[in-house]
Scaffold this active site. Structure first.
Site, PDB file in Angstrom:
ATOM      1  N   CYS A  13       4.418  70.320   8.581  1.00 35.25           N
ATOM      2  CA  CYS A  13       5.894  69.985   8.559  1.00 35.25           C
ATOM      3  C   CYS A  13       6.205  68.432   9.073  1.00 35.25           C
ATOM      4  O   CYS A  13       5.267  67.659   9.103  1.00 35.25           O
ATOM      5  CB  CYS A  13       6.590  71.161   9.570  1.00 35.25           C
ATOM      6  SG  CYS A  13       6.005  70.766  11.413  1.00 35.25           S
ATOM      7  N   CYS A  87       8.334  69.671   4.325  1.00 31.79           N
ATOM      8  CA  CYS A  87       8.124  67.995   4.483  1.00 31.79           C
ATOM      9  C   CYS A  87       8.264  67.515   3.224  1.00 31.79           C
ATOM     10  O   CYS A  87       7.980  66.227   3.061  1.00 31.79           O
ATOM     11  CB  CYS A  87       6.275  67.992   4.616  1.00 31.79           C
ATOM     12  SG  CYS A  87       5.315  68.362   3.550  1.00 31.79           S
ATOM     13  N   CYS A  91       4.043  65.450   0.820  1.00 31.37           N
ATOM     14  CA  CYS A  91       2.421  66.127   0.585  1.00 31.37           C
ATOM     15  C   CYS A  91       1.839  65.873  -0.799  1.00 31.37           C
ATOM     16  O   CYS A  91       2.243  66.052  -1.733  1.00 31.37           O
ATOM     17  CB  CYS A  91       2.601  67.828   0.761  1.00 31.37           C
ATOM     18  SG  CYS A  91       3.384  68.248   2.471  1.00 31.37           S
TER      19      CYS A  91
END
Length: 136
Positions: A13, A87, A91
């Site tokens: 997160c 997020c 990523c």
């Protein structure tokens, strides 16, 4: 007991202070050594959210010694499952990984009363994840 974990899971997160810490706490508690657990954040906070710590303590899991960690490419590369929780595009994506995006409310700035339902939903999803890993 297998000599190596059945899978490696990375929870991500933004701040690695609430949702991903609670998910990692549940997975470590419920799956034990069967699953390797990591958590990280794209912009880690200074500390784990105190309301998340309190909510997890109520569930019998102590995450008070955890610290937010920065998301690294190596952590993603080393994981079989990458579970994102808001997020965004931070990523990195590698072929062969199982990516899941869990849409969950952010507990940042909320009291323990507001964090409990988030905690309970995370526990439900972690239990389903364990069942998926065990079925493989």
């Amino acid at each position: 007991m297998p000599s190596s974990p059945a899978a490696s899971v990375l929870f991500v997160c933004v701040h690695n202070a609430g949702r991903s810490q609670m998910a990692a706490g549940f997975l470590g508690h419920l799956a034990g050594d069967r699953v390797e657990v990591r958590s990280a954040g794209s912009m880690p906070a200074d500390q784990v959210n105190p309301a998340a710590v309190e909510a997890m303590k109520e569930a019998g899991i102590d995450i008070s010694a955890q610290h937010p960690k920065v998301l690294t490419t190596d952590a993603v590369r080393a994981s079989d499952y990458v579970i994102t929780m808001g997020c965004g595009d931070a990523c990195p994506v590698f072929p062969g990984k199982r990516y899941l995006d869990w849409q969950l409310d952010d507990p940042a700035g909320q009291g323990v009363e507001a964090v409990r339902p988030i905690r309970d939903e995370i526990e439900r999803r972690v239990r389903a994840l364990i069942a998926e890993i065990d079925a493989r």
